[in-house]
Structure formats: structure tokens, C-alpha cells
Design a protein around this motif. Structure first.
Motif, short mmCIF file in Angstrom:
data_model
loop_
_atom_site.label_atom_id
_atom_site.label_comp_id
_atom_site.label_asym_id
_atom_site.label_seq_id
_atom_site.Cartn_x
_atom_site.Cartn_y
_atom_site.Cartn_z
N ALA A 91 -11.00 66.29 33.84
CA ALA A 91 -11.75 66.66 32.65
C ALA A 91 -12.38 68.03 32.86
O ALA A 91 -12.40 68.54 33.98
N VAL A 92 -12.91 68.57 31.79
CA VAL A 92 -13.81 69.72 31.90
C VAL A 92 -15.22 69.16 32.06
O VAL A 92 -15.64 68.32 31.26
N TYR A 93 -15.89 69.63 33.08
CA TYR A 93 -17.24 69.14 33.39
C TYR A 93 -18.27 70.17 32.92
O TYR A 93 -18.15 71.36 33.22
N TYR A 94 -19.28 69.68 32.22
CA TYR A 94 -20.34 70.53 31.70
C TYR A 94 -21.69 70.11 32.27
O TYR A 94 -21.97 68.91 32.37
N CYS A 95 -22.50 71.10 32.60
CA CYS A 95 -23.87 70.79 32.95
C CYS A 95 -24.75 71.09 31.74
O CYS A 95 -24.39 71.91 30.89
N ALA A 96 -25.88 70.40 31.68
CA ALA A 96 -26.76 70.55 30.54
C ALA A 96 -28.21 70.40 30.98
O ALA A 96 -28.50 69.69 31.95
N ALA A 97 -29.09 71.05 30.25
CA ALA A 97 -30.53 71.00 30.54
C ALA A 97 -31.28 70.60 29.28
O ALA A 97 -30.94 71.02 28.18
N GLY A 98 -32.31 69.80 29.47
CA GLY A 98 -33.10 69.36 28.33
C GLY A 98 -34.52 69.02 28.75
O GLY A 98 -34.84 69.02 29.94
N PRO A 99 -35.34 68.72 27.78
CA PRO A 99 -36.74 68.41 28.07
C PRO A 99 -36.86 67.20 28.99
O PRO A 99 -36.02 66.30 28.97
N ARG A 100 -37.93 67.19 29.79
CA ARG A 100 -38.15 66.04 30.64
C ARG A 100 -38.33 64.81 29.75
O ARG A 100 -38.84 64.90 28.65
N ARG A 101 -37.87 63.66 30.26
CA ARG A 101 -37.96 62.44 29.46
C ARG A 101 -38.16 61.25 30.37
O ARG A 101 -37.78 61.27 31.54
N ALA A 102 -38.73 60.22 29.82
CA ALA A 102 -39.05 59.03 30.60
C ALA A 102 -37.99 57.95 30.48
O ALA A 102 -37.80 57.17 31.41
N SER A 103 -37.30 57.93 29.36
CA SER A 103 -36.36 56.85 29.12
C SER A 103 -35.05 57.09 29.84
O SER A 103 -34.39 58.11 29.60
N PRO A 104 -34.64 56.20 30.72
CA PRO A 104 -33.34 56.38 31.41
C PRO A 104 -32.18 56.51 30.44
O PRO A 104 -31.26 57.29 30.68
N SER A 105 -32.22 55.75 29.36
CA SER A 105 -31.09 55.77 28.43
C SER A 105 -30.95 57.12 27.75
O SER A 105 -29.85 57.50 27.32
N SER A 106 -32.04 57.87 27.67
CA SER A 106 -31.97 59.16 26.99
C SER A 106 -31.15 60.18 27.77
O SER A 106 -30.64 61.14 27.19
N TYR A 107 -30.99 59.96 29.06
CA TYR A 107 -30.18 60.89 29.85
C TYR A 107 -28.71 60.85 29.44
O TYR A 107 -27.98 61.81 29.64
N THR A 108 -28.28 59.75 28.87
CA THR A 108 -26.87 59.59 28.51
C THR A 108 -26.53 60.20 27.16
O THR A 108 -25.36 60.29 26.81
N GLU A 109 -27.53 60.64 26.41
CA GLU A 109 -27.32 61.12 25.05
C GLU A 109 -27.21 62.64 25.03
O GLU A 109 -28.18 63.34 25.34
N ASP A 110 -26.07 63.15 24.63
CA ASP A 110 -25.90 64.61 24.69
C ASP A 110 -26.85 65.33 23.72
O ASP A 110 -27.20 66.49 23.95
N LYS A 111 -27.30 64.65 22.68
CA LYS A 111 -28.23 65.29 21.74
C LYS A 111 -29.59 65.56 22.35
O LYS A 111 -30.39 66.30 21.79
N MET A 112 -29.86 64.96 23.51
CA MET A 112 -31.15 65.16 24.17
C MET A 112 -31.15 66.44 25.03
O MET A 112 -32.17 66.78 25.59
N TYR A 113 -30.03 67.09 25.10
CA TYR A 113 -29.93 68.29 25.93
C TYR A 113 -29.90 69.52 25.04
O TYR A 113 -29.20 69.56 24.04
N THR A 114 -30.65 70.52 25.46
CA THR A 114 -30.81 71.73 24.66
C THR A 114 -29.84 72.84 25.05
O THR A 114 -29.36 73.58 24.20
N PHE A 115 -29.59 72.94 26.33
CA PHE A 115 -28.77 74.04 26.84
C PHE A 115 -27.54 73.48 27.55
O PHE A 115 -27.62 72.47 28.26
N TRP A 116 -26.41 74.17 27.37
CA TRP A 116 -25.14 73.73 27.93
C TRP A 116 -24.46 74.87 28.66
O TRP A 116 -24.48 76.01 28.20
N GLY A 117 -23.82 74.55 29.77
CA GLY A 117 -23.01 75.51 30.49
C GLY A 117 -21.62 75.59 29.89
O GLY A 117 -21.26 74.82 28.99
N SER A 118 -20.82 76.48 30.40
CA SER A 118 -19.50 76.75 29.84
C SER A 118 -18.43 75.78 30.32
O SER A 118 -17.37 75.73 29.73
#
Length: 126
Positions: A91-118
């Protein structure tokens, strides 16, 4: 924040790779980080996530026990150590950065990430 992923390549099944994602800026340590991947013809899916300080990590079931996410806040870098690679990890692997969050399930949601690598391509031959 700008993100640059690297470390992908062509490997054989059973081999290992380490992906890196370098971030610009001085606020890297304030971001939760994640790795996602997108296989040909498929949607982008969650692979792994890590909290701001690195104390909490989360994995997709498909990679649990084989992949390890880590971060070095002094180097503004997040890593994905991938062992025992399988053809289905291609696959193509992407890294992403987003606001700190407490909910473990939120890490799996791409909408929770603000910035994406190429993205960096990982190809595993069987």
C-alpha cells in the motif's frame, strides 16, 4: 505542520521495513500522530496511532503484533517499524497529525487528523 514520509520500498514477504515521518515546526510534540495506508483500489485505512507523549499506542487488528509505532519528539519524527511483512501490507503509507485526543477510537478516524504527508509506497512480494 508539514509531514514527509519516507522508508518505503520493495521487499519480500517476511522482511522488515521502518517508515519515518519527519515533521516541520516546533509544535510536533503537541500532535497525536497516525499511520494510514491505501492499497490499490481500496479506501485509506487506519494502521497505527500514538499519543502526543508516546505513552499510548493503537493498532489495527491486521498489524497488531507485527507493527510498532513510536515517536521521537526531539527529532520531530514518528516511525513505523513493520516486521513479518505480508503481501496484503502492500500500500501507500501516509502519516498524519492531529489534535491530542483522549478517546482511543478517535485515532482510527482519518477525519480527526489535520495534516497529512505525501505517502510512501510499500510493496511486499510473495
Amino acid at each position: 505542520v508539514q509531514l514527509q514520509a519516507s522508508g518505503g520500498g520493495l521487499v519480500q514477504a517476511g522482511d522488515s521495513l521502518r517508515l519515518s515521518c519527519a515533521a516541520s515546526g516546533r509544535t510536533f510534540s503537541s500532535y497525536a500522530m497516525g499511520w494510514f495506508r491505501q492499497a490499490p483500489g481500496s479506501e485509506r485505512v487506519f494502521v497505527a496511532g500514538i499519543s502526543t507523549g508516546g505513552g499510548s499506542t493503537y493498532y489495527a487488528d491486521s498489524v497488531k503484533g507485527r507493527f510498532t509505532i513510536s515517536r521521537d519528539n526531539a527529532k520531530n519524527t514518528v516511525y513505523s517499524q513493520m516486521n513479518s511483512l505480508k503481501s496484503e501490507d502492500t500500500a501507500v503509507y501516509y502519516c498524519a497529525a492531529g489534535p491530542r485526543r483522549a478517546s482511543p477510537s478517535s485515532y482510527t478516524e482519518d477525519k480527526m487528523y489535520t495534516f497529512w504527508g505525501s505517502g510512501t509506497l510499500v510493496t511486499v512480494s510473495s
